[in-house]
Design a protein around this motif. Sequence first.
Motif, PDB file in Angstrom:
ATOM      1  N   GLY A 117      55.866   2.656   9.429  1.00 24.76           N
ATOM      2  CA  GLY A 117      54.668   2.234   9.791  1.00 24.76           C
ATOM      3  C   GLY A 117      53.992   1.632   8.585  1.00 24.76           C
ATOM      4  N   TRP A 118      54.303   2.102   7.352  1.00 21.60           N
ATOM      5  CA  TRP A 118      53.566   1.523   6.115  1.00 21.60           C
ATOM      6  C   TRP A 118      53.757   0.164   6.070  1.00 21.60           C
ATOM      7  CZ3 TRP A 118      50.477   3.022   2.147  1.00 21.60           C
ATOM      8  CH2 TRP A 118      50.671   2.524   0.867  1.00 21.60           C
ATOM      9  N   PHE A 119      54.918  -0.246   6.415  1.00 25.79           N
ATOM     10  CA  PHE A 119      55.258  -1.643   6.138  1.00 25.79           C
ATOM     11  C   PHE A 119      54.580  -2.397   7.772  1.00 25.79           C
ATOM     12  CE2 PHE A 119      57.896  -0.090   2.957  1.00 25.79           C
ATOM     13  CZ  PHE A 119      57.684  -1.084   1.997  1.00 25.79           C
ATOM     14  N   ASP A 120      53.373  -2.424   7.693  1.00 25.33           N
ATOM     15  CA  ASP A 120      52.718  -3.038   8.965  1.00 25.33           C
ATOM     16  C   ASP A 120      52.756  -4.295   8.748  1.00 25.33           C
ATOM     17  OD1 ASP A 120      50.952  -3.479   7.160  1.00 25.33           O
ATOM     18  OD2 ASP A 120      49.248  -2.028   8.026  1.00 25.33           O
ATOM     19  N   ASP A 121      52.157  -4.992   9.783  1.00 24.23           N
ATOM     20  CA  ASP A 121      52.462  -6.528   9.905  1.00 24.23           C
ATOM     21  C   ASP A 121      51.502  -7.200   8.680  1.00 24.23           C
ATOM     22  OD1 ASP A 121      54.034  -6.374  11.954  1.00 24.23           O
ATOM     23  OD2 ASP A 121      52.308  -7.104  13.479  1.00 24.23           O
ATOM     24  N   ARG A 126      52.196 -10.164   4.097  1.00 24.85           N
ATOM     25  CA  ARG A 126      51.925 -10.634   2.700  1.00 24.85           C
ATOM     26  C   ARG A 126      53.230 -10.778   1.684  1.00 24.85           C
ATOM     27  NH1 ARG A 126      48.369  -6.091   1.369  1.00 24.85           N
ATOM     28  NH2 ARG A 126      50.147  -5.004   0.370  1.00 24.85           N
ATOM     29  N   ILE A 127      54.092  -9.741   1.819  1.00 21.33           N
ATOM     30  CA  ILE A 127      55.343  -9.730   1.234  1.00 21.33           C
ATOM     31  C   ILE A 127      56.042 -11.054   1.624  1.00 21.33           C
ATOM     32  CG2 ILE A 127      57.697  -8.415   0.594  1.00 21.33           C
ATOM     33  CD1 ILE A 127      56.052  -5.978   1.242  1.00 21.33           C
ATOM     34  N   VAL A 128      56.623 -11.089   2.812  1.00 19.92           N
ATOM     35  CA  VAL A 128      57.184 -12.308   2.975  1.00 19.92           C
ATOM     36  C   VAL A 128      56.596 -13.688   2.550  1.00 19.92           C
ATOM     37  CG1 VAL A 128      58.108 -13.478   5.163  1.00 19.92           C
ATOM     38  CG2 VAL A 128      58.345 -11.129   5.253  1.00 19.92           C
ATOM     39  N   SER A 129      55.244 -13.897   2.792  1.00 15.99           N
ATOM     40  CA  SER A 129      54.776 -15.191   2.419  1.00 15.99           C
ATOM     41  C   SER A 129      54.624 -15.183   1.071  1.00 15.99           C
ATOM     42  CB  SER A 129      53.484 -15.490   3.028  1.00 15.99           C
ATOM     43  OG  SER A 129      52.599 -14.222   2.776  1.00 15.99           O
ATOM     44  N   THR A 130      54.735 -14.329   0.041  1.00 16.19           N
ATOM     45  CA  THR A 130      54.862 -14.180  -1.259  1.00 16.19           C
ATOM     46  C   THR A 130      55.965 -14.657  -1.803  1.00 16.19           C
ATOM     47  OG1 THR A 130      52.846 -12.618  -1.548  1.00 16.19           O
ATOM     48  CG2 THR A 130      54.270 -13.044  -3.310  1.00 16.19           C
ATOM     49  N   GLU A 146      62.844  -2.261  15.313  1.00 19.79           N
ATOM     50  CA  GLU A 146      62.190  -2.713  16.633  1.00 19.79           C
ATOM     51  C   GLU A 146      60.644  -2.979  16.210  1.00 19.79           C
ATOM     52  OE1 GLU A 146      63.060  -0.429  19.917  1.00 19.79           O
ATOM     53  OE2 GLU A 146      65.409  -0.108  19.467  1.00 19.79           O
ATOM     54  N   ARG A 147      60.359  -4.092  16.449  1.00 21.41           N
ATOM     55  CA  ARG A 147      58.876  -4.211  16.240  1.00 21.41           C
ATOM     56  C   ARG A 147      58.423  -5.004  17.392  1.00 21.41           C
ATOM     57  NH1 ARG A 147      57.801  -3.636  10.238  1.00 21.41           N
ATOM     58  NH2 ARG A 147      55.878  -4.936  10.413  1.00 21.41           N
ATOM     59  N   SER A 148      57.074  -5.181  17.462  1.00 21.93           N
ATOM     60  CA  SER A 148      56.425  -6.014  18.756  1.00 21.93           C
ATOM     61  C   SER A 148      57.066  -7.579  18.503  1.00 21.93           C
ATOM     62  CB  SER A 148      55.185  -6.083  19.026  1.00 21.93           C
ATOM     63  OG  SER A 148      54.514  -6.508  17.553  1.00 21.93           O
ATOM     64  N   GLN A 153      56.754 -12.619  15.607  1.00 19.73           N
ATOM     65  CA  GLN A 153      56.394 -13.858  15.359  1.00 19.73           C
ATOM     66  C   GLN A 153      55.377 -14.159  14.194  1.00 19.73           C
ATOM     67  OE1 GLN A 153      56.806 -16.533  18.133  1.00 19.73           O
ATOM     68  NE2 GLN A 153      56.114 -17.650  15.941  1.00 19.73           N
ATOM     69  N   ALA A 154      54.714 -13.267  13.831  1.00 24.01           N
ATOM     70  CA  ALA A 154      53.981 -13.181  12.629  1.00 24.01           C
ATOM     71  C   ALA A 154      54.939 -13.415  11.290  1.00 24.01           C
ATOM     72  CB  ALA A 154      52.928 -12.217  12.371  1.00 24.01           C
ATOM     73  N   LEU A 155      55.718 -12.347  11.153  1.00 23.41           N
ATOM     74  CA  LEU A 155      56.804 -12.525  10.188  1.00 23.41           C
ATOM     75  C   LEU A 155      57.580 -13.746  10.041  1.00 23.41           C
ATOM     76  CD1 LEU A 155      58.152  -8.670  10.705  1.00 23.41           C
ATOM     77  CD2 LEU A 155      56.675  -9.800   8.437  1.00 23.41           C
ATOM     78  N   PHE A 156      57.868 -14.394  11.190  1.00 20.69           N
ATOM     79  CA  PHE A 156      58.626 -15.626  11.239  1.00 20.69           C
ATOM     80  C   PHE A 156      57.603 -16.844  10.564  1.00 20.69           C
ATOM     81  CE2 PHE A 156      59.878 -19.490  13.346  1.00 20.69           C
ATOM     82  CZ  PHE A 156      61.289 -19.464  13.011  1.00 20.69           C
ATOM     83  N   ASP A 157      56.400 -16.715  11.070  1.00 23.32           N
ATOM     84  CA  ASP A 157      55.182 -17.640  10.735  1.00 23.32           C
ATOM     85  C   ASP A 157      55.109 -17.443   9.202  1.00 23.32           C
ATOM     86  OD1 ASP A 157      55.207 -18.370  13.272  1.00 23.32           O
ATOM     87  OD2 ASP A 157      53.576 -17.353  13.770  1.00 23.32           O
ATOM     88  N   ALA A 158      55.291 -16.323   8.736  1.00 21.20           N
ATOM     89  CA  ALA A 158      55.008 -16.145   7.349  1.00 21.20           C
ATOM     90  C   ALA A 158      56.116 -16.556   6.082  1.00 21.20           C
ATOM     91  CB  ALA A 158      54.599 -14.521   6.948  1.00 21.20           C
TER      92      ALA A 158
END
Length: 351
Positions: A117-121, A126-130, A146-148, A153-158
């Motif tokens: 959970g520390w690695f929340d969205d 932030r890490i992925v977009s950087t 497993e995530r929602s 979607q947010a990680l894909f968009d990042a």
Amino acid sequence: MNLSETHSSIIDDIRLSHDISKEVLEAILATDDKASIEYLRSSAREVATQRFGNKIFMRGLIEISSHCKNDCLYCGLRRSNRTAVRYRLTDEQIYECCEKGYRLGFRTFVMQGGEDGWFDDERMCRIVSTVRKKYPDCAITLSLGERSQESYQALFDAGANRYLLRHETASPEHYARLHPSDMSFQNRMECLQTLKDIGYQVGCGFMVGSPYQTIDTIYSDIQFIRGFKPQMVGIGPFIPAHDTPFAEMPQGTVAATLRLLAVIRLIHPSVLLPATTALGTLHPRGRELGIQFGANVVMPNLSPVDHRKDYSIYDNKICTGEEAAECRACTEQRIRKIGFETVVSRGDYSE
Ligand code: 5AD
Ligand code: FES
């Protein structure tokens, strides 16, 4: 079924139809006929070589967290394992791993971790977009469980492109014997479909020789792979992890893993198929053998050396003492020795 008499036509048939019957699968796993296995191996390798030549894709693996909220019975990182050493990489440490990897030529970064959970969205995006901004020419692969749907979607968009989530077993009953009751087969399968629908290149997979695995569950796995057509399939032998409920269970075999790698190559010719670290752990030339049986991906470790041994999914894992550069050089050398060439390019999936 006796494989030895008609082995070549049976294997040609898998290759042509991209399908396999349960009887043939069983015969392939049971046979000790060397000629049959050699025909299976060379057929799978031929199919891989037709698509990819002698090229083996390298991906840089960064193990970002050994914390996990799940309690999978087979995994050394399960939450009930009080003896597991837990760590999390900081954002900066992750960027340093990427930078090191980039300088070594890697154009795919795989960020893998327990369900933490520390690695929340917010943090993960932030890490992925950087990383995305810094290395626009690289593929970003996530393997964070497993995530929602919103999270995927947010990680894909990042900027993430690929996601590895092994289905573990395509049999709901088998799934329930490998996982506690708070984990659901249905949710796992839904996650895989969601990832695909979002547009990720998706990897599923399973352990070979996991407790309670049968020919029926393996057959379900193969049929699931045929239907789902993932871009990647990760399989490796089950290796018991100490301080887990399955610590005393027998390990999977190198032989069965190699045969299943070959079968997967024959039924899904374009798949990206790693020769896994687990296979390399059970046999000194396990990954090389994997390649000879049709695998076409290796994933050298870029994680900081001081945390390597703590990402202990199973016992006796290899590559825990080596620096990123050493691991890369070692991998390359091993692959060259058997007549293949490593490539660090993105190596996207194509039909
Ligand atoms: N042996 C081999 N593979 C394992 N995995 C988890 N525990 C073990 C083990 N004891 C695999 C699972 C998981 C992946 C990250 O590692 O398939 O999805
Ligand atoms: Fe990692 Fe050989 S591949 S040390």
